[in-house]
Scaffold this motif. Structure first.
Motif, short mmCIF file in Angstrom:
data_model
loop_
_atom_site.label_atom_id
_atom_site.label_comp_id
_atom_site.label_asym_id
_atom_site.label_seq_id
_atom_site.Cartn_x
_atom_site.Cartn_y
_atom_site.Cartn_z
N VAL A 1 -29.05 -1.04 -26.94
CA VAL A 1 -27.66 -1.43 -26.69
C VAL A 1 -26.66 -0.30 -26.93
N ILE A 2 -27.03 0.74 -27.66
CA ILE A 2 -26.07 1.80 -27.97
C ILE A 2 -25.44 2.42 -26.72
N PRO A 3 -26.20 2.76 -25.66
CA PRO A 3 -25.54 3.35 -24.48
C PRO A 3 -24.48 2.44 -23.88
N LEU A 4 -24.69 1.13 -23.89
CA LEU A 4 -23.69 0.22 -23.34
C LEU A 4 -22.47 0.14 -24.24
N VAL A 5 -22.69 0.15 -25.56
CA VAL A 5 -21.56 0.17 -26.49
C VAL A 5 -20.74 1.44 -26.30
N GLU A 6 -21.42 2.56 -26.10
CA GLU A 6 -20.71 3.81 -25.83
C GLU A 6 -19.91 3.71 -24.53
N LYS A 7 -20.51 3.16 -23.50
CA LYS A 7 -19.84 3.04 -22.20
C LYS A 7 -18.54 2.24 -22.30
N HIS A 8 -18.55 1.20 -23.13
CA HIS A 8 -17.38 0.34 -23.28
C HIS A 8 -16.48 0.77 -24.44
N ASP A 9 -16.76 1.95 -25.03
CA ASP A 9 -15.97 2.46 -26.16
C ASP A 9 -15.88 1.43 -27.28
N GLY A 10 -17.00 0.75 -27.53
CA GLY A 10 -17.05 -0.25 -28.59
C GLY A 10 -17.61 0.33 -29.87
N LEU A 11 -17.87 -0.56 -30.83
CA LEU A 11 -18.43 -0.16 -32.11
C LEU A 11 -19.53 -1.15 -32.48
N LEU A 12 -20.74 -0.63 -32.68
CA LEU A 12 -21.88 -1.43 -33.12
C LEU A 12 -22.02 -1.29 -34.63
N TRP A 13 -22.16 -2.41 -35.33
CA TRP A 13 -22.34 -2.43 -36.78
C TRP A 13 -23.78 -2.80 -37.05
N TYR A 14 -24.57 -1.81 -37.49
CA TYR A 14 -26.01 -2.02 -37.71
C TYR A 14 -26.28 -2.12 -39.21
N MET A 15 -26.98 -3.20 -39.63
CA MET A 15 -27.07 -3.48 -41.06
C MET A 15 -28.50 -3.61 -41.60
N CYS A 16 -29.49 -3.20 -40.82
CA CYS A 16 -30.88 -3.26 -41.30
C CYS A 16 -31.34 -1.88 -41.78
N PRO A 17 -32.28 -1.84 -42.74
CA PRO A 17 -32.88 -0.55 -43.07
C PRO A 17 -33.56 0.02 -41.83
N TYR A 18 -33.46 1.34 -41.66
CA TYR A 18 -34.04 1.92 -40.45
C TYR A 18 -34.62 3.30 -40.76
N GLU A 19 -35.15 3.95 -39.73
CA GLU A 19 -35.96 5.16 -39.89
C GLU A 19 -35.15 6.45 -39.88
N GLY A 20 -33.82 6.38 -39.70
CA GLY A 20 -32.99 7.57 -39.74
C GLY A 20 -33.04 8.39 -38.47
#
Length: 378
Positions: free
Chosen positions: A85-104
């Protein structure tokens, strides 16, 4: 802001990790409840359930941003979905709030990272495990980016410690046939096991290791622990036998005795008294929604650039502690807690470290925190 600001919630509440999605959605709903209880009326949540389908995550993000007018999305659970979903959020100049532990190994201007990255979970976990159990682990993981990258980092850490990886195996997200992996572990006899499986695969694996420990004491948790960086309270009742004694490294546990957590749990019991222990997923989802709303109100706009600037400008009180989000990486500094599963389907805290600034690309060589890592139990 005269009209309601809509915030998208993008969690899969069905499928192999649906339990985590339901927990995250419940945390988001509680954040809205707290906001309303305090007189807030300007923000509302819009929910989309992609049913664990990667293509549907993209559809959901598009629907939330284009059709519902959300400029902020709270979600997803898996890294694969986040990257979708990040490319679409970038396209719409939005902000994604990600709250799970991840791999960096990611930092994006259009993402606020409330979940821990490896220097906040995996590295301090290994700093605890290697001196106590040795440097000959066995690695298991989900067959996607989380499992691959976490095990790649684990290999590097073990090689740098002069150790040896005794085995490395992967399973699809919904796979529960773990017998061959457990047999290989029994044969190779590692010093500990790093578990990067998720959902039913993880639960089946932990149950099988518990059975192995009954047959062979060398595989009891005190002798050969299974350590995870993503196993939370809400999942423990789904593990046959409960996996008592195994470990998980997280940024929150239900049993923390901080004043923020005590007040948080008290409010929750008033809202939904039937809810039992609170998981990291619940607390982090709540924090992401609460922080998003607070930053929107503080900036006077839901414009993502203004909101991001507000978020990184100061610390924010939360159930995870006073959050400081780095303006360069958009990652929150988070505490490290190591918990041991108990018979009450919770965790006993055995080690902790105060909030660690995120280093998603592991650029800074982090010195061993002998002054800061607090061992609560041996």
């Amino acid at each position: 802001m005269q009209t309601a600001v809509k915030i998208g919630i993008l969690y899969s509440t069905t499928g192999p990790y649906g339990l985590l999605g339901r927990e995250a959605q419940l945390g988001a709903e509680f954040a809205l409840h707290d906001y309303r209880r305090n007189g807030g009326r300007k923000a509302e949540l819009v929910f989309f359930n992609p049913h664990a389908d990667l293509a549907a995550y993209l559809e959901g993000a598009r629907s939330l941003m284009r059709d519902s007018g959300c400029r902020h999305i709270i979600g997803t659970i898996t890294s694969a979905a986040r990257k979708e979903v990040i490319p679409l959020v970038e396209k719409h100049d939005g902000l994604l709030w990600y709250m799970c532990p991840y791999e960096g190994f990611e930092a994006n201007e259009n993402v606020i990272y409330i979940g821990a990255c490896p220097n906040q979970h995996l590295i301090p976990l290994f700093e605890h495990l290697i001196p106590r159990h040795g440097s000959r682990p066995y690695l298991v993981g989900a067959n996607y980016v989380w499992g691959w990258e976490m095990n790649r980092l684990a290999r590097e850490l073990i090689v740098n410690a002069g150790g040896t990886i005794l085995g490395e195996r992967y399973l699809p997200l919904e796979e529960t046939a773990v017998e061959r992996i457990v047999a290989d572990i029994a044969e190779k006899r590692p010093s500990f096991i790093l578990n990067n499986l998720i959902g039913p695969s993880s639960y089946a694996f932990l149950a099988a290791i518990a059975e192995l420990g009954k047959r062979d004491p060398a595989f009891l948790p005190e002798n050969c622990p299974v350590a995870s960086c993503d196993l939370t309270e809400c999942e423990l009742t789904d593990i046959a036998g409960g996996a008592v004694g195994q470990l998980s490294a997280l940024s929150y546990f239900d049993g923390l005795d901080t004043s923020e957590n005590i007040a948080f749990k008290s409010r929750l019991k008033t809202w939904r008294p039937e809810i039992g222990k609170i998981s990291t997923i619940f607390a982090s989802s709540y924090t992401a929604v609460a922080l998003c709303i607070a930053a929107i109100e503080a900036s006077g706009s839901d414009d993502p650039l203004m909101v991001r600037q507000e978020v990184v400008s100061r610390s924010w009180p939360s159930v995870l502690g006073n959050l400081v989000v780095d303006p360069t990486t958009n990652h929150a500094a988070l505490p490290f807690y190591l918990g041991r599963i108990n018979a009450q389907h919770g965790f006993d805290l055995i080690a902790s470290e105060p909030a660690i600034p995120a280093d998603p690309y592991l650029i800074t060589i982090r010195q061993k925190p002998t002054r800061h890592l607090r061992v609560v139990q041996s």
